[in-house]
Write a protein that holds these residues in place. Sequence first.
Motif, PDB file in Angstrom:
ATOM      1  N   THR A 165       0.839  -1.195   0.000  1.00 41.31           N
ATOM      2  CA  THR A 165       0.000   0.000   0.000  1.00 41.31           C
ATOM      3  C   THR A 165       0.873   1.243   0.000  1.00 41.31           C
ATOM      4  O   THR A 165       1.815   1.346   0.796  1.00 41.31           O
ATOM      5  N   ASP A 166       0.557   2.173  -0.863  1.00 43.69           N
ATOM      6  CA  ASP A 166       1.289   3.440  -0.945  1.00 43.69           C
ATOM      7  C   ASP A 166       0.562   4.474  -0.100  1.00 43.69           C
ATOM      8  O   ASP A 166      -0.477   5.005  -0.502  1.00 43.69           O
ATOM      9  N   ASP A 167       1.085   4.753   1.088  1.00 44.68           N
ATOM     10  CA  ASP A 167       0.486   5.732   1.989  1.00 44.68           C
ATOM     11  C   ASP A 167       1.148   7.102   1.901  1.00 44.68           C
ATOM     12  O   ASP A 167       0.754   8.024   2.630  1.00 44.68           O
ATOM     13  N   ASP A 170      -1.154  10.087   1.054  1.00 45.02           N
ATOM     14  CA  ASP A 170      -2.154  10.501   2.036  1.00 45.02           C
ATOM     15  C   ASP A 170      -1.454  11.232   3.184  1.00 45.02           C
ATOM     16  O   ASP A 170      -1.341  10.730   4.302  1.00 45.02           O
ATOM     17  N   TYR A 176      -8.171  11.797   0.568  1.00 44.20           N
ATOM     18  CA  TYR A 176      -7.677  10.447   0.835  1.00 44.20           C
ATOM     19  C   TYR A 176      -7.853   9.564  -0.399  1.00 44.20           C
ATOM     20  O   TYR A 176      -8.903   9.582  -1.045  1.00 44.20           O
ATOM     21  N   PHE A 178      -6.882   5.438  -1.611  1.00 41.19           N
ATOM     22  CA  PHE A 178      -6.310   4.118  -1.334  1.00 41.19           C
ATOM     23  C   PHE A 178      -5.608   3.644  -2.598  1.00 41.19           C
ATOM     24  O   PHE A 178      -6.232   3.506  -3.653  1.00 41.19           O
ATOM     25  N   GLN A 387     -11.070   0.938  -0.784  1.00 38.05           N
ATOM     26  CA  GLN A 387     -10.285  -0.287  -0.680  1.00 38.05           C
ATOM     27  C   GLN A 387     -10.993  -1.450  -1.369  1.00 38.05           C
ATOM     28  O   GLN A 387     -10.356  -2.282  -2.031  1.00 38.05           O
TER      29      GLN A 387
END
Length: 722
Positions: A165-167, A170, A176, A178, A387
């Motif tokens: 997951t590329d956070d 965010d 936001y 996902f 998601q």
Amino acid sequence: MGRRKRKIGNEGGTVVDGSLSSCGADNGEVILDGCVDNRSVEPQPCFTTKKQAARRTSMRRANVNTPSSSTELICVLGNTEGYDSPTSVTTRRQVHRRTSMRQLNTHFKDKQLHFHRCCENGRVSLPQFQEPPLLLKQLLDSRYFTDNIRAYNQMFSMTSYGAKTDDTIDDGRSPYVFKVFGQIYHWIGSMCPQQGVPPRFLQLYIYETDHEFENRMSHFGGQYFNRLCSLVVSQLIELLDTHNELVKLFRIARDKCRDSEVPTFCVRLFSVSGSRQHALPTSDAIGAIVFDSGPRATTDYDVIVEPRGEVPRCINKLHPMYMSPQFPLMFFYGEPGFHLGLMLRDVPGSPAGRERKMTMNMYYNYQIHDRLGVYSLMLRMGRLFQQYVVMVYCSIELNRMDYIRHKQKDIRNEYLSGLYDAIDRGDQTGANVGSRTILPASFTDGPRYMYSHYLDALAICRVYENPQFFITFTCNVKWPEIARFLQPYTLLTPSDRADVVTRVFHLRVGEFVAFLKEEQPLVYSEESSMRSSFRSERIDDYISAELPDPRTDLVGYAVIYATMMHGPCGLAKSSAPCMELSDCSKKFPKLYNSKTYFDADGRAHYRRRNTGIYATRSGVKLDNSYIVHYNLLLCLTFYAHINVEFCGWTMLIKYLFKYISKGTDRVAARITRPVGNTDAQQSQVPKAIDEIQNFIDARFICPHEACWRIFNFPIHHREPAV
């Protein structure tokens, strides 16, 4: 040479690149109809009938010689001194569009509508989801719960998902999103943890349930150092025990574990209906308790949960319980999902002998559509819905790749018909022939798919010469269709309903291409057939990089300020998303230019004068040095960020196909011989090339792209056909 006309965007085969991000006017200060809260200028829908298009064309031609024809005002203009914020205006064009929309509504009022994209003309029919408990509805009306809904879902999830997951995107400076890259797996563990290991996921429903609340909270910082509400957690535990069929099954397994007289058993989750022979009956039809002494025959995709085990097992994406254990708050009653036994309905008018099996794409496409009078819990989940749609599309894509992997023999016969063909495609030795796993050009978005369309684009350029304009059309989440749809959902943002944004943007892209063909805003005539005759002064007729004067064109000033102005960034706002190493990655502010000119490399530098006209955003005055080049007519018509570049060079086509297919930058290296060994003849084991796995490792998926692909919208269009 005689004069001749050339059309850009018609015969020349214009390629339009559309991106699904919000325009750069999120914090704009434009006033709409006297309402400061909207902070945007209302775009009007484009015309769809030939009569309306002809009427609009005649109005534009009648006013073409009037400097302020596009902003002929009906109301009285406010004070524009200082140009800090445009006042509310209504143009004759806007009034005409509103009248036309009322005519369209009257026209379709008594028409019978047919729906085919969501349900295949009624052939796809699924049971409606049961309405959720009242408490869950009340929680979804809480901003605190929706902001943390992914954490609550993860707390009660029965399976873990393996994905990267590329956070980093965010960081609080943008909505936001996902975003994942690589392959996604759903893992399910054993019923009981190993010695000394705390229970996780499924084990929390079976092991040490007397301390279930403390065990769940411990994974999120503990009871007293947790951002999650203890009362909400307790209420969700009770609700799931009462309503979720999967939870009921695992609670039965818990009771069996406590009974010392019950022999060793496992939990079996059925992959198809009617698989309950030789199994202990339970309160539901989705799984069973299976003893070691009973038959252990299973189907291909059955999930067996053992009492203890060190390695989690991967759930097949074709299993009906693939999604429910991962999203217990979304599938609150433990509803089964897609499986291979689903069939299409026979409806009047359907082709005889047509395949009646329901595909995975049909199933999920039907599922994520709103329906009148039906309360859809899934579509109200906000960030959790993001998601979900990403995982749905990854499942659809991997299912297609599995089919391609199993058909490699036929594909190799087509692509590697001879030894010379194998060498041309990268197999340098005879041992490598037949070992490559090929991702064919029929797979959308694959490297061969992009390369084949790149060759088609070059063929179009050979006939119609190179295109002159490169247009980037960006979706504006403030379009009235999106805002009107989200009005009943006060806590949801456009990023939470990627399905709605995607469908509206798809309609606008079609209208945009039709507008380029019918209205021809980028058509010019030249004195010679040579490209060099297109002088830099002519570019100013189509592309501008300056704010319109609000005293003569107030509507144009307001729209360009809201959609085409970059910033603030740099020293004025170091936290801007475009900032990289204390500099703007987009190279703003730009230098002033008194006129348009071409540099030595043939790139155009647009006229950008210091006219003294500016606009204020976040307390910072922004002038022409922060304007992105645009075409005024396109921006006024569609109210969106539409970047227009003059680019009459051959490498544009290569850049375009690299731009729309770019992913994570990756470097692959392989040591061919040990360090210090100079024996070049050392035998080496050839490494098989897997194009499918390489594609999976490199691509990334976000909610908007996932919805676009689930709806089967095309990612590429060319005209004329090659």
